[in-house]
Design an enzyme around this catalytic site. Structure first.
Site, short mmCIF file in Angstrom:
data_model
loop_
_atom_site.label_atom_id
_atom_site.label_comp_id
_atom_site.label_asym_id
_atom_site.label_seq_id
_atom_site.Cartn_x
_atom_site.Cartn_y
_atom_site.Cartn_z
N ARG A 150 0.86 -1.20 0.00
CA ARG A 150 0.00 0.00 0.00
C ARG A 150 0.89 1.25 0.00
O ARG A 150 1.05 1.90 -1.01
CB ARG A 150 -0.95 -0.04 1.21
CG ARG A 150 -2.12 0.91 1.11
CD ARG A 150 -1.81 2.33 1.52
NE ARG A 150 -1.32 2.43 2.89
CZ ARG A 150 -0.80 3.55 3.40
NH1 ARG A 150 -0.70 4.64 2.67
NH2 ARG A 150 -0.36 3.57 4.65
N GLU A 151 1.56 1.53 1.11
CA GLU A 151 2.46 2.71 1.14
C GLU A 151 3.58 2.56 0.10
O GLU A 151 3.93 3.52 -0.59
CB GLU A 151 3.06 2.85 2.54
CG GLU A 151 4.09 3.96 2.69
CD GLU A 151 3.51 5.33 2.93
OE1 GLU A 151 2.70 5.48 3.86
OE2 GLU A 151 3.85 6.27 2.19
N HIS A 207 -6.66 -0.29 2.96
CA HIS A 207 -6.59 1.12 3.34
C HIS A 207 -7.65 1.90 2.57
O HIS A 207 -7.75 1.76 1.36
CB HIS A 207 -5.20 1.64 2.98
CG HIS A 207 -4.71 2.72 3.87
ND1 HIS A 207 -4.62 4.03 3.48
CD2 HIS A 207 -4.28 2.69 5.15
CE1 HIS A 207 -4.14 4.76 4.48
NE2 HIS A 207 -3.92 3.97 5.51
N ARG A 209 -9.30 0.14 11.90
CA ARG A 209 -8.29 1.12 12.36
C ARG A 209 -8.77 2.52 11.95
O ARG A 209 -9.24 2.70 10.83
CB ARG A 209 -6.94 0.87 11.68
CG ARG A 209 -5.91 1.97 11.98
CD ARG A 209 -4.86 2.16 10.89
NE ARG A 209 -4.23 0.94 10.50
CZ ARG A 209 -3.49 0.82 9.37
NH1 ARG A 209 -3.30 1.84 8.57
NH2 ARG A 209 -2.97 -0.33 9.06
N THR A 263 2.71 11.74 9.11
CA THR A 263 2.49 11.70 7.66
C THR A 263 3.49 12.58 6.92
O THR A 263 3.96 12.24 5.84
CB THR A 263 1.05 12.18 7.38
OG1 THR A 263 0.18 11.40 8.17
CG2 THR A 263 0.70 12.08 5.92
N HIS A 290 3.31 4.82 12.55
CA HIS A 290 3.63 4.91 11.12
C HIS A 290 4.44 6.19 10.91
O HIS A 290 3.91 7.29 11.05
CB HIS A 290 2.30 4.93 10.34
CG HIS A 290 2.43 5.07 8.86
ND1 HIS A 290 2.23 4.01 7.99
CD2 HIS A 290 2.70 6.13 8.06
CE1 HIS A 290 2.37 4.43 6.73
NE2 HIS A 290 2.65 5.71 6.76
N HIS A 339 7.16 8.54 8.64
CA HIS A 339 7.87 8.88 7.39
C HIS A 339 9.26 9.39 7.72
O HIS A 339 9.50 9.97 8.78
CB HIS A 339 7.05 9.90 6.59
CG HIS A 339 5.94 9.23 5.84
ND1 HIS A 339 6.05 8.92 4.51
CD2 HIS A 339 4.74 8.76 6.25
CE1 HIS A 339 4.94 8.30 4.12
NE2 HIS A 339 4.12 8.18 5.16
N HIS A 346 40.83 -2.00 11.42
CA HIS A 346 39.55 -2.72 11.59
C HIS A 346 39.71 -4.17 11.16
O HIS A 346 39.27 -5.10 11.81
CB HIS A 346 38.46 -2.08 10.73
CG HIS A 346 37.99 -0.75 11.24
ND1 HIS A 346 36.66 -0.40 11.28
CD2 HIS A 346 38.66 0.31 11.72
CE1 HIS A 346 36.55 0.83 11.76
NE2 HIS A 346 37.75 1.28 12.03
#
Ligand code: HCA
Ligand code: CU
Length: 477
Positions: free
Chosen positions: A15-16, A75, A137, A171, A203, A205, A296
């Protein structure tokens, strides 16, 4: 910190992730993603936005039919007509309507009492979805920029309408972990105070680079369901990376997910999305378990954890060593072992010579020296007489040359002289649109030493600023 209850991870690649610019997945690809996430132990999977178009609705319906252990979510906007596009086969619908004035102003110019509308529409849509048998939701889109008092009011209305979870997304991607603690802390206590049984979803971003930190903070401040996408896909800078989140859960908190499977899925999604995994991407990046600097390498050769947060085998990978301009003898040994060379019979001076020649090659040839590493190894090993590696008899290369001013007489005279000698250099061509000005073609020189000489000659000419050498391969005819 160790006492935190296991969260539920929700993946929203389908979806996203589909809201990433220029990304699209076919039905078969979506099925693979769904099934791999399911097998990896991801708890919730968002399978799409069925209201987006009739085509999307059909795809979502197909996905809905596939049996999974993970709970499937679709959604929608908080609209009855959107809810009607949700397939019966999914358990959850997510309904979004922003309580933030900025969103309401930008989206609902025809509605006079915008906040009043939210207070009515949110419970209405929830009740409608509940009446159709879904778990629901409510997503308070851009929760961080809503008036906190109004956000609380909307959440209470959602709870009264029987909502099962409330998502408080960042968002627009501008929240800090401190903001998260405050907002999630407040809504957590509110839900406790009113005796609500609903959970909170997180959620975040990544516009400001702290999506993962915000997600973890949200969990510590009461969130139960944590969102991510494969390769952090999503609108703009994307959201939390599911694999990184799952790795945190396993490595730091002991909650199990099939991380090797998620690594493979990351590679698959990179291929089908056309979005490459940056080499330094946490967990899945190709550089992440490679040690480079000599100091290293020396320590990591004995104990990789000196320079790693966890053992690479946890995610199904191996630690490795880069050759390159910072290489140490231990790195050389590791590289030889990987190439199947029996190193116990070789003296320390062999590794040191390889190390020194590789370092000088980078100084002289720039990045292009990476293609010379194997030739150097072969040349040095062959000299020992213990190993015999075939090296191409002749080398061809392009030398890129950056000069102070293109067309400079001294430089061009030098070039003509070199071409006349007819020793390896076959062509010198001006190039445009690059940070270099000339391309020198070198053909069939017998050794790297010879190539080194040619490059050194160029470097000594007045006006030459830098060069880079690329070994070239076969000509396509
Ligand atoms: C959007 C919606 C969303 C929803 C998140 C959620 C966001 O694309 O506007 O339902 O939890 O970021 O707010 O992705
Ligand atoms: Cu989002």
């Amino acid at each position: 910190m160790q006492n935190l209850e296991k969260p539920l991870i929700l993946d929203t690649t389908l979806r996203e992730g589909l809201q990433t610019p220029r990304v699209y997945f076919t039905l078969d690809e979506r099925i693979t993603i769904l099934q791999e996430l399911d097998k990896a132990g991801i708890d919730f999977i968002e399978i799409g936005s069925p209201y987006a178009s009739e085509g999307e609705r059909k795809l979502v319906e197909e996905l809905g039919r596939i049996k999974t252990r993970a709970v499937k979510v679709v959604h929608c906007r908080a609209l009855e007509s959107d809810i009607d596009t949700a397939p019966e086969s999914v358990e959850w619908v997510a309904l979004y309507l922003s309580p933030a004035d900025r969103h309401l102003e930008a989206k609902f110019d025809k509605i006079e009492d915008k906040r009043g509308f939210v207070l009515k529409q949110v419970p209405r849509a929830i009740s409608y979805a509940k009446s159709k048998g879904y778990r629901v939701r409510y997503t308070a889109e851009d929760a961080f920029r809503a008036d906190p008092a109004f956000l609380r009011q909307v959440v209470v209305k959602a709870v009264e309408a029987g909502v099962d979870s409330v998502s408080l997304p960042d968002t627009s991607g501008g929240a800090s972990p401190m903001d998260v603690r405050k907002v999630y802390g407040e809504i957590s206590s509110l839900l406790k105070d009113i005796g609500a049984r609903c959970v909170i979803e997180a959620h975040f971003h990544n516009d400001m680079g702290v999506a993962l930190a915000n997600t973890l903070e949200a969990w510590m401040s009461g969130a139960k369901i944590l969102h991510g996408t494969v390769n952090a896909l999503g609108e703009r800078a994307g959201i939390t990376d599911t694999l990184v989140l799952a790795t945190w859960m396993k490595v730091k908190f002991g909650y199990d997910y099939d991380l090797p499977r998620l690594v493979k899925l990351a590679e698959y999604v990179s291929k089908i999305s056309g979005i490459e995994i940056p080499p330094n991407q946490p967990i899945s990046g190709s550089n992440v378990f490679i040690h480079t600097a000599g100091t290293h390498q020396k320590a990591a050769f004995r104990d990789p954890l000196t320079y790693q947060p966890f053992d690479a085998s946890i995610i199904g990978r191996e630690s490795g060593f880069a050759l390159g301009p910072m290489v140490g003898s231990e790195g050389v040994k590791a590289a030889l072992k990987k190439r199947g060379v029996e190193i116990s019979t070789l003296g320390e001076e062999v590794f040191e010579e390889i190390r020194d020649r590789i370092k000088s090659a980078y100084l002289l040839h720039g990045r292009g020296a990476s293609a010379m590493e194997n030739i150097i190894i072969a040349e040095v090993l062959n000299k020992t007489g213990m190993v015999k590696i075939t090296i191409p008899e002749n080398l061809s290369a392009q030398i890129l040359v950056d000069v102070e001013s293109m067309g400079d007489k001294d430089f061009e005279d030098f070039c003509r002289e070199l071409l006349a000698k007819n020793k390896g250099v076959t062509e010198i061509i001006e190039i445009w649109g690059s940070s270099f000005d000339y391309m020198v073609r070198v053909e069939e020189v017998p050794s790297l030493k010879e190539l080194d000489n040619i490059v050194n000659n160029f470097r000594r000419v007045k006006g030459v600023l830098r060069t880079e050498t690329l070994i070239t391969g076969k000509k396509i005819k």
